[in-house]
Design a protein around this motif. Structure first.
Motif, PDB file in Angstrom:
ATOM      1  N   ASN A  81      59.143  33.023  42.741  1.00 28.32           N
ATOM      2  CA  ASN A  81      60.061  33.464  41.686  1.00 28.32           C
ATOM      3  C   ASN A  81      59.844  34.951  41.451  1.00 28.32           C
ATOM      4  OD1 ASN A  81      60.685  34.167  38.746  1.00 28.32           O
ATOM      5  ND2 ASN A  81      61.674  32.172  38.935  1.00 28.32           N
ATOM      6  N   VAL A  82      60.912  35.700  41.364  1.00 28.71           N
ATOM      7  CA  VAL A  82      60.807  37.143  41.142  1.00 28.71           C
ATOM      8  C   VAL A  82      61.110  37.509  39.697  1.00 28.71           C
ATOM      9  CG1 VAL A  82      61.814  39.401  41.682  1.00 28.71           C
ATOM     10  CG2 VAL A  82      61.282  37.794  43.527  1.00 28.71           C
ATOM     11  N   CYS A  83      62.248  37.041  39.173  1.00 31.68           N
ATOM     12  CA  CYS A  83      62.695  37.533  37.864  1.00 31.68           C
ATOM     13  C   CYS A  83      61.739  37.137  36.734  1.00 31.68           C
ATOM     14  CB  CYS A  83      64.119  37.072  37.578  1.00 31.68           C
ATOM     15  SG  CYS A  83      64.347  35.292  37.414  1.00 31.68           S
ATOM     16  N   GLU A  84      61.324  35.861  36.677  1.00 26.46           N
ATOM     17  CA  GLU A  84      60.459  35.425  35.589  1.00 26.46           C
ATOM     18  C   GLU A  84      59.070  36.053  35.696  1.00 26.46           C
ATOM     19  OE1 GLU A  84      62.528  31.026  34.974  1.00 26.46           O
ATOM     20  OE2 GLU A  84      60.522  31.182  35.845  1.00 26.46           O
ATOM     21  N   ARG A  85      58.530  36.040  36.900  1.00 27.53           N
ATOM     22  CA  ARG A  85      57.170  36.574  37.093  1.00 27.53           C
ATOM     23  C   ARG A  85      57.118  38.078  36.823  1.00 27.53           C
ATOM     24  NH1 ARG A  85      53.376  33.428  39.684  1.00 27.53           N
ATOM     25  NH2 ARG A  85      54.073  31.381  40.411  1.00 27.53           N
ATOM     26  N   SER A  86      58.104  38.819  37.289  1.00 22.95           N
ATOM     27  CA  SER A  86      58.075  40.267  37.071  1.00 22.95           C
ATOM     28  C   SER A  86      58.267  40.597  35.594  1.00 22.95           C
ATOM     29  CB  SER A  86      59.144  40.958  37.927  1.00 22.95           C
ATOM     30  OG  SER A  86      60.450  40.547  37.571  1.00 22.95           O
ATOM     31  N   ALA A  87      59.110  39.837  34.899  1.00 21.14           N
ATOM     32  CA  ALA A  87      59.304  40.069  33.474  1.00 21.14           C
ATOM     33  C   ALA A  87      57.999  39.868  32.704  1.00 21.14           C
ATOM     34  CB  ALA A  87      60.385  39.139  32.933  1.00 21.14           C
ATOM     35  N   VAL A  88      57.289  38.796  33.003  1.00 21.26           N
ATOM     36  CA  VAL A  88      56.035  38.490  32.310  1.00 21.26           C
ATOM     37  C   VAL A  88      54.977  39.551  32.595  1.00 21.26           C
ATOM     38  CG1 VAL A  88      54.091  36.883  32.290  1.00 21.26           C
ATOM     39  CG2 VAL A  88      56.422  36.015  32.093  1.00 21.26           C
ATOM     40  N   LEU A  89      54.871  39.969  33.847  1.00 19.87           N
ATOM     41  CA  LEU A  89      53.872  40.979  34.191  1.00 19.87           C
ATOM     42  C   LEU A  89      54.157  42.300  33.487  1.00 19.87           C
ATOM     43  CD1 LEU A  89      53.069  40.651  38.017  1.00 19.87           C
ATOM     44  CD2 LEU A  89      51.586  40.149  36.073  1.00 19.87           C
ATOM     45  N   ALA A  90      55.410  42.738  33.531  1.00 24.98           N
ATOM     46  CA  ALA A  90      55.752  44.032  32.933  1.00 24.98           C
ATOM     47  C   ALA A  90      55.666  44.009  31.417  1.00 24.98           C
ATOM     48  CB  ALA A  90      57.150  44.451  33.375  1.00 24.98           C
ATOM     49  N   ALA A  91      55.988  42.870  30.819  1.00 29.29           N
ATOM     50  CA  ALA A  91      55.973  42.767  29.352  1.00 29.29           C
ATOM     51  C   ALA A  91      54.581  42.563  28.793  1.00 29.29           C
ATOM     52  CB  ALA A  91      56.890  41.634  28.905  1.00 29.29           C
ATOM     53  N   GLY A  92      53.722  41.875  29.561  1.00 30.22           N
ATOM     54  CA  GLY A  92      52.424  41.515  29.015  1.00 30.22           C
ATOM     55  C   GLY A  92      52.528  40.435  27.972  1.00 30.22           C
ATOM     56  N   GLY A  93      53.592  39.640  28.066  1.00 32.40           N
ATOM     57  CA  GLY A  93      53.808  38.557  27.109  1.00 32.40           C
ATOM     58  C   GLY A  93      54.582  37.427  27.751  1.00 32.40           C
ATOM     59  N   PRO A  94      54.841  36.348  27.016  1.00 34.30           N
ATOM     60  CA  PRO A  94      55.462  35.155  27.577  1.00 34.30           C
ATOM     61  C   PRO A  94      56.970  35.301  27.757  1.00 34.30           C
ATOM     62  CG  PRO A  94      55.103  34.840  25.243  1.00 34.30           C
ATOM     63  CD  PRO A  94      54.481  36.167  25.595  1.00 34.30           C
ATOM     64  N   LEU A 145      60.836  34.663  27.175  1.00 33.91           N
ATOM     65  CA  LEU A 145      61.772  34.284  26.122  1.00 33.91           C
ATOM     66  C   LEU A 145      62.855  33.388  26.709  1.00 33.91           C
ATOM     67  CD1 LEU A 145      63.187  34.451  23.351  1.00 33.91           C
ATOM     68  CD2 LEU A 145      64.248  36.577  24.134  1.00 33.91           C
ATOM     69  N   THR A 146      63.404  33.800  27.838  1.00 32.03           N
ATOM     70  CA  THR A 146      64.411  32.997  28.522  1.00 32.03           C
ATOM     71  C   THR A 146      64.000  32.779  29.963  1.00 32.03           C
ATOM     72  OG1 THR A 146      65.696  34.910  29.296  1.00 32.03           O
ATOM     73  CG2 THR A 146      66.207  34.065  27.105  1.00 32.03           C
ATOM     74  N   GLY A 147      64.254  31.583  30.481  1.00 31.10           N
ATOM     75  CA  GLY A 147      64.013  31.305  31.881  1.00 31.10           C
ATOM     76  C   GLY A 147      65.080  31.924  32.756  1.00 31.10           C
ATOM     77  N   LYS A 148      65.032  31.577  34.028  1.00 30.81           N
ATOM     78  CA  LYS A 148      65.909  32.191  35.021  1.00 30.81           C
ATOM     79  C   LYS A 148      67.377  31.938  34.727  1.00 30.81           C
ATOM     80  CE  LYS A 148      66.115  30.413  39.210  1.00 30.81           C
ATOM     81  NZ  LYS A 148      65.731  30.072  40.597  1.00 30.81           N
ATOM     82  N   HIS A 149      68.147  33.024  34.695  1.00 35.97           N
ATOM     83  CA  HIS A 149      69.605  32.966  34.607  1.00 35.97           C
ATOM     84  C   HIS A 149      70.113  33.396  35.971  1.00 35.97           C
ATOM     85  CE1 HIS A 149      73.676  33.596  32.921  1.00 35.97           C
ATOM     86  NE2 HIS A 149      73.719  34.608  33.773  1.00 35.97           N
ATOM     87  N   ALA A 150      70.878  32.527  36.668  1.00 33.64           N
ATOM     88  CA  ALA A 150      71.276  32.800  38.048  1.00 33.64           C
ATOM     89  C   ALA A 150      72.784  32.743  38.203  1.00 33.64           C
ATOM     90  CB  ALA A 150      70.624  31.790  38.992  1.00 33.64           C
ATOM     91  N   GLY A 151      73.291  33.609  39.078  1.00 30.39           N
ATOM     92  CA  GLY A 151      74.719  33.613  39.380  1.00 30.39           C
ATOM     93  C   GLY A 151      75.105  34.812  40.206  1.00 30.39           C
ATOM     94  N   GLY A 180      74.386  35.813  43.159  1.00 32.30           N
ATOM     95  CA  GLY A 180      73.314  36.485  43.885  1.00 32.30           C
ATOM     96  C   GLY A 180      72.338  37.249  43.022  1.00 32.30           C
ATOM     97  N   VAL A 181      72.374  37.034  41.697  1.00 36.96           N
ATOM     98  CA  VAL A 181      71.491  37.739  40.769  1.00 36.96           C
ATOM     99  C   VAL A 181      70.710  36.726  39.947  1.00 36.96           C
ATOM    100  CG1 VAL A 181      71.385  39.295  38.781  1.00 36.96           C
ATOM    101  CG2 VAL A 181      73.057  39.705  40.597  1.00 36.96           C
ATOM    102  N   THR A 182      69.429  36.970  39.773  1.00 35.72           N
ATOM    103  CA  THR A 182      68.618  36.177  38.843  1.00 35.72           C
ATOM    104  C   THR A 182      68.015  37.121  37.809  1.00 35.72           C
ATOM    105  OG1 THR A 182      66.614  36.343  40.218  1.00 35.72           O
ATOM    106  CG2 THR A 182      68.068  34.434  40.575  1.00 35.72           C
ATOM    107  N   MET A 183      67.975  36.670  36.560  1.00 36.28           N
ATOM    108  CA  MET A 183      67.413  37.474  35.480  1.00 36.28           C
ATOM    109  C   MET A 183      66.637  36.594  34.520  1.00 36.28           C
ATOM    110  SD  MET A 183      70.439  40.192  34.471  1.00 36.28           S
ATOM    111  CE  MET A 183      70.848  41.544  35.599  1.00 36.28           C
ATOM    112  N   ALA A 184      65.629  37.175  33.904  1.00 33.72           N
ATOM    113  CA  ALA A 184      64.842  36.490  32.873  1.00 33.72           C
ATOM    114  C   ALA A 184      64.312  37.548  31.916  1.00 33.72           C
ATOM    115  CB  ALA A 184      63.698  35.711  33.500  1.00 33.72           C
ATOM    116  N   LEU A 185      63.958  37.119  30.710  1.00 32.55           N
ATOM    117  CA  LEU A 185      63.447  38.031  29.693  1.00 32.55           C
ATOM    118  C   LEU A 185      62.086  37.566  29.195  1.00 32.55           C
ATOM    119  CD1 LEU A 185      66.737  38.506  27.674  1.00 32.55           C
ATOM    120  CD2 LEU A 185      65.536  40.325  28.897  1.00 32.55           C
ATOM    121  N   ALA A 186      61.192  38.527  28.981  1.00 28.60           N
ATOM    122  CA  ALA A 186      59.863  38.223  28.448  1.00 28.60           C
ATOM    123  C   ALA A 186      59.578  39.129  27.256  1.00 28.60           C
ATOM    124  CB  ALA A 186      58.809  38.410  29.523  1.00 28.60           C
TER     125      ALA A 186
END
Length: 335
Positions: free
Chosen positions: A293-306, A308-314, A316-322
């Motif tokens: 997983n790229v979007c969730e893992r990168s969000a968590v690493l960069a934020a230093g926190g858990p 907020l939203t899991g993977k949003h896909a569509g 050819g793009v995936t996004m997540a927020l931490a």
């Protein structure tokens, strides 16, 4: 204060000396019309409005007013504009006193050259709480600056402004302000959308992104807006983005982040595998990138926190927020 890009413009040798003194103390770039062939005040101002966070005119207030008037948009977008006379006696915020930081900049200039900071905003003149200035110093976005007027009017009328916050706020409330968790509020501090008053969005979220090669900025923008709409989130609450290093040169992604003013952090697959948490695994992504997983893992690493939203896909793009650690304080002027 955060680092600012400041442009100084002077018109005489004495003004040039003061501009250089300010530049040495505060940073930025200084120009003097006496040293510029074929100088155009209009062109200089237009370029500075686009490229700098603050403009300091070392000269008459009238020059500053006439120079910036054609380029003014609104208090949320305009850079700070300050005029200081060439003798260094008065520093006058002209535009964007609170959100742009012109009042603070005038005070800093005054401290450097012994000037008087001529602060004319009503809340400051009366020694009262200015919600937009507080928001700026708390790293909160004012989602609709038109709401500032109603809040300031209540403060100036001696009424109580009710603030609802999803974060604890350290220190005692300012005069004329009280905290509430009820349905009646004037200001709400939250990453989620609310209607009925002034909303402040803490810049407390990091966006993790995965995308196909060659994905355009427009496609990424649509995906981002859709995710925010589905989750009822303020887009302004996002402060940074992250992805895998394989996407570090993706022009669409770089343009997308630059358009929002977000720094982009890139991680290797090995680094992403070290992120702590439960993530939405994809065998295809793992075969392609080396991590499930790229979007969730990168969000968590960069934020230093858990998350907020899991993977949003569509498309050819995936996004997540931490969540990024965030704090609020009423006592910011004393910090």
């Amino acid at each position: 204060m955060n680092p600012r890009r400041i442009a100084y413009l002077s018109f005489t040798d004495r003004g040039d000396a003061l501009a250089e003194r300010l530049r040495a103390a505060l940073g930025g770039t200084a120009s003097c019309t006496r040293r510029m062939e074929f100088f155009s005040l209009s062109r200089w101002t237009a370029e500075a409005f686009c490229d700098y966070d603050a403009l300091v005119f070392v000269g008459a207030v009238g020059i500053a007013v006439r120079a910036v008037a054609p380029y003014l948009k609104n208090k949320a977008e305009d850079p700070a504009v300050v005029a200081v006379d060439e003798c260094g006696r008065f520093a006058v915020p002209v535009v964007s006193g609170h959100l742009g930081g012109a009042n603070d900049l005038a005070r800093e200039i005054a401290a450097i050259c012994g000037a008087v900071a001529v602060i004319t905003t009503a809340t400051d003149a009366n020694g009262l709480f200015a919600v937009d200035e507080w928001a700026k110093h708390q790293n909160c976005a004012v989602t609709d600056p038109r709401g500032i007027k109603a809040v300031s009017a209540k403060i100036l009328a001696g009424q109580t402004v009710r603030v609802r916050s999803e974060w604890p706020i350290e220190g005692p409330c300012p005069e004329g302000v009280t905290l509430t968790d009820g349905p009646d509020w004037d200001v709400w501090v939250d990453v989620r959308r609310h209607s009925g008053g002034l909303c402040l969005a803490p810049k407390a979220l990091v966006l993790g992104v995965g995308c196909r090669k060659g994905t355009s900025r427009e496609v990424l923008e649509i995906a981002f807006r859709e995710m925010c709409a589905e989750q009822d989130l303020w887009p302004e609450a996002v402060c940074a983005a992250a992805t895998i290093d394989l996407k570090a040169e993706e022009l669409g992604l770089l343009d997308f982040c630059a358009g929002h003013g977000w720094p982009l952090t890139c991680y290797s697959a090995e680094e992403l595998c070290q992120a702590e948490g439960t993530f939405t695994a994809s065998a295809f992504v793992e075969r392609t990138t080396g991590v499930d997983n790229v979007c969730e893992r990168s969000a968590v690493l960069a934020a230093g926190g858990p998350l907020l939203t899991g993977k949003h896909a569509g498309n050819g793009v995936t996004m997540a927020l931490a969540w990024r650690p965030f704090r609020l304080d009423w006592r910011w002027k004393d910090a």
